[in-house]
Design an enzyme around this catalytic site. Structure first.
Site, short mmCIF file in Angstrom:
data_model
loop_
_atom_site.label_atom_id
_atom_site.label_comp_id
_atom_site.label_asym_id
_atom_site.label_seq_id
_atom_site.Cartn_x
_atom_site.Cartn_y
_atom_site.Cartn_z
N CYS A 164 -63.10 -59.88 -50.20
CA CYS A 164 -61.95 -58.96 -50.67
C CYS A 164 -62.30 -57.86 -51.50
O CYS A 164 -61.76 -57.10 -52.19
CB CYS A 164 -60.93 -59.82 -51.08
N HIS A 296 -55.90 -57.09 -58.88
CA HIS A 296 -56.37 -57.67 -57.68
C HIS A 296 -55.04 -58.65 -57.20
O HIS A 296 -54.68 -58.50 -55.85
CB HIS A 296 -57.40 -58.78 -57.83
N GLU A 307 -56.86 -63.85 -63.68
CA GLU A 307 -56.92 -62.16 -63.64
C GLU A 307 -56.28 -61.92 -65.18
O GLU A 307 -57.01 -60.93 -65.91
CB GLU A 307 -56.27 -61.45 -62.57
N LYS A 328 -50.31 -55.41 -53.56
CA LYS A 328 -50.38 -56.20 -52.53
C LYS A 328 -49.04 -56.88 -52.01
O LYS A 328 -48.95 -57.62 -50.83
CB LYS A 328 -51.46 -57.36 -52.58
N HIS A 333 -52.34 -58.63 -48.24
CA HIS A 333 -53.75 -58.60 -48.84
C HIS A 333 -54.68 -58.18 -47.57
O HIS A 333 -54.89 -59.08 -46.48
CB HIS A 333 -54.24 -59.83 -48.92
N PHE A 392 -63.78 -63.86 -52.80
CA PHE A 392 -64.22 -65.17 -52.51
C PHE A 392 -65.69 -64.90 -52.58
O PHE A 392 -66.16 -63.71 -52.29
CB PHE A 392 -63.91 -65.66 -51.10
#
Lengths: 407, 87
Positions: A164, A296, A307, A328, A333, A392
């Site tokens: 991502c 994010h 975050e 998002k 996403h 990830f």
């Protein structure tokens, strides 16, 4: 060579909330959510039902029939976004500017949707052979290569696949390449098209996709919603952009990255905090100068509070004055395209003086106690903004944008 | 090499190349049809699928015209029939 300033002269985007940048900008402003029941695969076989697909997309609207068969959907999106960005930059395909240009794209899934269909033929239908185009269509650099062919780019062309964070890493590398002088022009961003049964079933098994909607920073958040799309920007050295009379949309002033070095999928606070600090240092800024963060903000249980903790750690008391949102919640996403789509959302935020909202927000979460611009956007100006990507694999990338009025 | 076989080869080329079959004749060369090396590989795949044959790499690399393709296919189809292998 003295470090050069790097400006954005063109932007292009195709996503569930707009086929081009003007449509995308309107949707962000209106808080339009692009989620709908999945149509590209048989959703009755899936636990989750919603996704941010580009409804009614037809490759033939953008490519000749033969071109369309040569390109996986993710490479088509990369190309469509690049065309819009290059056109806005006022550059002609084959122009001399592309001689010292670089194309750096991000994609997580690449052409695996094409591969999935080919493997279905081979393993399930028992066919003795599969289409040879699967090789050039599946490669993660298919979008970058197509862009290079279409515009006649002769500099370095490559693709970064860091889940991502792919597109943010790509834009960061392109920014650095121009700043240090190894390229004069860049087409950079990311694209993704992950809607095949194999990929969706794997996401289902990861248990991070919401079975209802995506509610970043909301106490009742249940996970992310997958989205497809592509977003590209053209970057140029300020001096050469000015010399050719290019319209300047904004500036990139910093890029920071880090690795958690901690866990394959579980986020940490320290890793993202290091990337935020690195971005500030690269830009030569203090935390208090940042006015907006495109977070994010995946809407997963684990990401959002982590975050927020990382931002509180880096921004200190300024975190209480900082406006953040997760777009998002509207475009989904988009994995390897996320940093590019959100980077463009950040450029638009600074350009238009309007902070986009985090939609689908129902209930504040004490663990995500920042101003997340719930449900409705609002006018707001900032000179500098962050766009965060945390992937990830523990890979973090943060871009720092500056408003064009300040350039 | 039958007319029917030639027509099926031409149809494979027309379909993969998005060309009109009427514009392709047995005398057409791949070059004049704008077929490059990657296109050629894709056509081989289509022809293999259509006739359920396997075209060896050595045989494939010298094919430059529709006639050569059709002749090669005819030979492989005949070999398959004489070996009695199930199709």
């Amino acid at each position: 060579m003295k470090p050069r300033r790097v400006v954005i002269t063109g932007i292009g985007a195709i996503s569930a909330i707009g086929r081009n940048v003007p449509e995308f900008a309107d949707s962000l402003r209106e808080g339009r959510c692009g989620f709908a029941p999945i149509e590209l695969v048989d959703r009755t076989k899936l636990r989750f039902q919603q996704a941010a697909e580009i409804r009614g997309y037809k490759a033939e609207d953008y490519f000749s029939p033969k071109e369309a068969t040569m390109l996986d959907r993710f490479a088509q999106f990369a190309t469509i976004a690049a065309r819009e960005a290059v056109a806005e930059a006022g550059l002609e395909p084959g122009g001399k500017e592309f001689r010292r240009a670089t194309v750096i794209t991000g994609s997580c899934v690449g052409g695996q949707t094409t591969e999935d269909q080919g493997f279905d033929d081979l393993y399930l239908k028992g066919r003795p052979r599969i289409n040879p185009l699967i090789i050039p269509k599946t490669m993660a650099n298919a979008g970058a290569s197509r862009i290079s062919l279409e515009f006649g780019v002769n500099g370095g062309v490559y693709t970064i696949s860091t889940a991502c964070s792919s597109a943010s890493h790509a834009i960061g590398q392109a920014f650095w390449a121009i700043r240090q002088g190894s390229a004069d022009l860049a087409i950079t961003g990311g694209s993704e098209a992950m809607f095949s049964m194999g990929i969706l079933k794997a996401w289902e098994a990861m248990r991070v996709v919401s079975t209802e909607t995506c509610r970043p920073f909301s106490k009742d958040r249940r996970g992310l919603i997958l989205g497809e799309g592509g977003a590209m920007m053209t970057l140029e050295a300020l001096d050469s952009a000015k010399a050719r009379g290019a319209k300047i949309l904004g500036e990139i002033v910093g890029f920071g990255m880090s690795s958690d070095g901690h866990h394959l999928t579980q986020p940490s606070v320290d890793g993202p905090a290091l990337a935020l600090e690195a971005a500030l240092a690269d830009a030569g800024l203090e935390g208090g100068q940042i006015g907006y963060v495109n977070a994010h903000g995946t809407g997963t249980v684990a990401n959002d509070p982590t975050e927020v903790k990382a931002m509180r750690q880096v921004f200190g008391a300024h975190a209480d004055k900082l406006a953040i949102s997760s777009t998002k919640s509207m475009h989904g996403h988009t994995l390897g395209a996320a940093g590019a789509l959100e980077g463009i959302a950040t450029v638009l935020t600074l350009r238009d003086g309007f902070f986009p909202p985090t939609v689908n927000f129902t209930e504040p979460d004490p663990e995500c106690d920042m101003d997340v611009i719930p449900n409705e956007g609002r006018p707001g100006t900032a000179e500098y903004a962050f766009s965060n990507s945390f992937a990830f694999g523990g890979l973090n990338a943060v871009l720092v944008f500056r408003a064009r009025d300040a350039v | 090499m039958s007319d029917d076989l030639t027509k099926r080869v031409i149809d494979c080329i027309a379909e993969t190349q998005h060309l009109e079959a009427e514009k392709i004749t047995v005398e057409s060369s791949f070059e004049e049809l704008g077929i490059d090396s990657l296109d050629g590989i894709n056509i081989l795949f289509a022809v293999e699928t259509e006739f359920d044959i396997s075209i060896p790499d050595e045989a494939a690399k010298d094919i430059r015209t529709v006639r050569e393709m059709a002749e090669g296919v005819a030979k492989l189809v005949a070999e398959k029939a004489s070996s009695g292998s199930p199709s």
